[in-house]
Design a protein around this motif. Sequence first.
Motif, PDB file in Angstrom:
ATOM      1  N   ASP A 295      31.143 118.890  49.999  1.00 56.36           N
ATOM      2  CA  ASP A 295      32.609 118.940  49.987  1.00 56.36           C
ATOM      3  C   ASP A 295      33.148 120.352  50.178  1.00 56.36           C
ATOM      4  O   ASP A 295      34.051 120.575  50.983  1.00 56.36           O
ATOM      5  CB  ASP A 295      33.119 118.353  48.667  1.00 56.36           C
ATOM      6  N   SER A 332      35.335 112.830  47.381  1.00 63.40           N
ATOM      7  CA  SER A 332      35.738 114.120  46.830  1.00 63.40           C
ATOM      8  C   SER A 332      37.023 114.611  47.493  1.00 63.40           C
ATOM      9  O   SER A 332      37.490 114.056  48.490  1.00 63.40           O
ATOM     10  CB  SER A 332      34.613 115.133  47.010  1.00 63.40           C
ATOM     11  N   PHE A 335      36.833 115.964  51.242  1.00 60.79           N
ATOM     12  CA  PHE A 335      36.483 114.853  52.139  1.00 60.79           C
ATOM     13  C   PHE A 335      37.673 113.943  52.373  1.00 60.79           C
ATOM     14  O   PHE A 335      37.980 113.571  53.518  1.00 60.79           O
ATOM     15  CB  PHE A 335      35.312 114.059  51.563  1.00 60.79           C
TER      16      PHE A 335
END
Length: 958
Positions: A295, A332, A335
């Motif tokens: 991430d 996340s 993302f």
Amino acid sequence: MSLSHFRDLASNDETVRLKAAHSLLSELSSGNSEAIEYALNRLIRGLASGRESSRIGFSVALTEASLLAQLLNPVIIGDNIDFARVLDILKSRTHPEGSVAGQEERDHHFGRLFGLEALIKSSILFHQNSPLDQWVQVLDLIFELAKKKAWLREECGWIVYDALPTISASGTGSAHLQVTIDRLCANSLAKTPEGVAIWLYICRHDPKVVFPKSPWKCKDLLHQSNLTTLAKVLKEAPPIEGDTDAEDRTSGQKGSWSSKLHFSWNVVLSDLYEAEYVKTKTTSSFKDFWQCVVDDSLFSASASEERKLWGFLLFCKVIEEAPEYLISDLFSRNFLRCLINQLCNTERYLHRAAQKALRAIHARAEASPEMTYSMIAGLISGNGTPSFDQVTKTRTIEKLLNQADNTALTRVLQLYQNIIQYPSTDGLKSTEPRRQLLADQLVAVLRSGKSERSDGWIMSLLSMFARFGYFTVEEGESKPSPPISGTSQNMFRTRMSSCLAHLISSKNQNDDSWPFRALSAIRDYERQHMASVIELDGTIRDAKDSAMKRLDRIHKKMSTAKKGKKATLRAFELLYSLVILLLYNGDSDTLSILDELRICYDKVIRHKKTGTDGVDPTEVLIEILLSFISKPSVLLRKLAQQVFSAFAGNINADGLQLLLNVLESKESLAGQQELFDQEADDDGGSEDMSDVEEIEPDDTDNNDTGDDDDVVWEDIEDDTSGSDDMDNDGAARLNAALAAALGTRRTHVDMADEGSSTGDESDMNDEDMIALDDTLVKIFKERKRIAGKKRQKKDAKETIINFKTRVLDLLEIYAKFQHTNVLSLKLILPLLKLIRSTSSKQIGSRAAAVLKDYARACKGSDIPPPTDNVEDTWAQLRGIHEEAMKESSHAHSHACSQASLLVVKVLVGADRENVKGIVGVYAETWTQWLMSRKCRVQPSLFSDFVNWSTSASKQLQR
């Protein structure tokens, strides 16, 4: 030795290559040293050839045909050749000499790589008697090639990694693995994706290997202290100034970017899954790994589009194979930000990659429906947003909800309830839309036939709507923040009505009707002393309590009632439950309905004499149902259909006429005023819209063809042309008055009069201006009144047409279940007149469909008997023919022909001698058609009768 073997080894046909390899090995088994060395030179030189499939074919000859293994085995082929000689041949034949073209140089490098791979796969390096130095020489050649040509580094790393399981299984595994780690670090390749894969395998499979203290901070590469460096290594980031491990990672930089994921990701992920399962102490959690290595690295705001593509590919891989408890960690912050941004615009560089990520989500949800909760939670809560579908213009959440099983839906409902209570928005303005969106999604799940919904889940949904719609929580942990506004409470009540509208017409119903269950949920909250948002005055509260007691008695009787009476009791239960819910919604008009229900209940169920013994209870019931369907509520419409189905067999002629009277009403303002007993100056009244369906139905019921959204209002044509002419005349007069007041000419004055119009162009004084203001105010008030009246007429027409549509729904039920009832014949003429006189194409088509279904149901002996007074049946036949003469449209003519044949069947079924009279009626109509221009009968009326006569004659002549 046949040279054709070498030619066949380059063939594109795999079968030919394998056959040539085995033939060559058979010829070399004689042990001729010259032939063996010649073959070995040719094979190794062929590895560097780019002709057809020569590199593959010659590699097969060296490995799959076990040529190297036999050549280097003195037991099989003497002692004529050794490992050093093979390696020398390989190095000499794959070394480009002088100035060669780039393609030729690449062919030599590939040839060396294939040759080294052939040596490894021949398994001659890992025997107990094999010198360790041989493996060291091969490793150095591979690592030298990896550093020299970055575009070959991944293939070089894969060859070494692929050999590790074979080494582990050998007797000298630890020594070879130790050497592998040492040479990897010596060549500064430990901090490369390939080095990560090799390091992890050896670390997990051989605890005897001693790892150097550098270049990694911890022996376990997945330790928390290594994650930052690991993120840089796996995304192949170039070193920056001040980077302490820059030298180690410089040798690992690739010369070109690949759109495929590196094989090291498979190794890392497998290791993480296993570590999560066995809870390895030194390995970081999957969540920490994903946050740091994926991430904050691949999906960071500064990451390139190429690395974000890797991130999407990695997400698709993990969502496909990861266990359920890790799915939520994938959604996340960075993302989701990247996913939403790429989905919003089709012009985005990674739009297709983001769509592929969604397809991967749905594929896993389809394979594992129990995982849909984790996916939905990741998309709409935490880092996500409940409006994910709206922002991305997709149907992701909707599809996931439909893919969920009952266990997942139960968890989803709890999640939605938590978000509704605490929407995490900046203010009430954004809170209300978010709460409505969540409620709409849950209603859509209920209506969809794709997801599994248990009765318990449905009851939990109704209970939640009841809580948020009818009660407030002022203290405690469950207090919503921000508080639920009156607008949202009304919305929740409406959504509960939407649910009930779907549920009462569903086929899967148990003893407790859903409206009764919803009402029970409200009563449960009342027993908990929750504060109600609906204030009921004393009269309404007493009426509600009385009705509730009667409802409990009805529900108790249903448990012991016989099947025939049970349907009637269920109808009363539905009526009482819905009327009480209307009382909770603040509709005080339902008080009169409760009195009428009490009369019906006492007469039908209790057989009790009342002061209204002269009134048939079914007529009262019809009046109640008409009052329901006159309101724009899908719930009340479906309730009316359910109750009407239960009592259709008990309806008398007067009750049926109440329905037919609606069909005969005018589709105008006057018709509305007459139908609803409104005064001439009534503006249509203010209807309670709390139960108006606000969600477009996702109707899956086969028998539900009359939803509000089926009414095509655009098809309504205004038949009040005279009134429009009057309005136009009024508008013209107003325009003339306005022109006169302003001293201007009208727009349609003849050009010939232009010169004669002088006009007073002098300035007006204050008194003239005040007088002009008063005149203009009156003119514009009149204009507004005329516009309002026109709108009022249009609304009235829509109301009547909508009302007629719902009455046709009830008549369709009657024609379906009571087509053998003699009263059903009363439907024919009103339906024909409606087809002819209505200004709505939809109403005409709907009436024709009801009549068509009625005629189809009456087949063979399954027809209604003639009325007690047969002359009434004859009068109906003649009335049908009179109708046929008035209209020449195809729909009306076809309906008249169907209706006429239906009455003919009734008359013939009563007495075969009636055929003469029937022929006489048709003959009279035929005569009118021939002689009178006003007769508009279509020839199909006679041709249909002739066709019927042809088939009926066989029966009549017996």
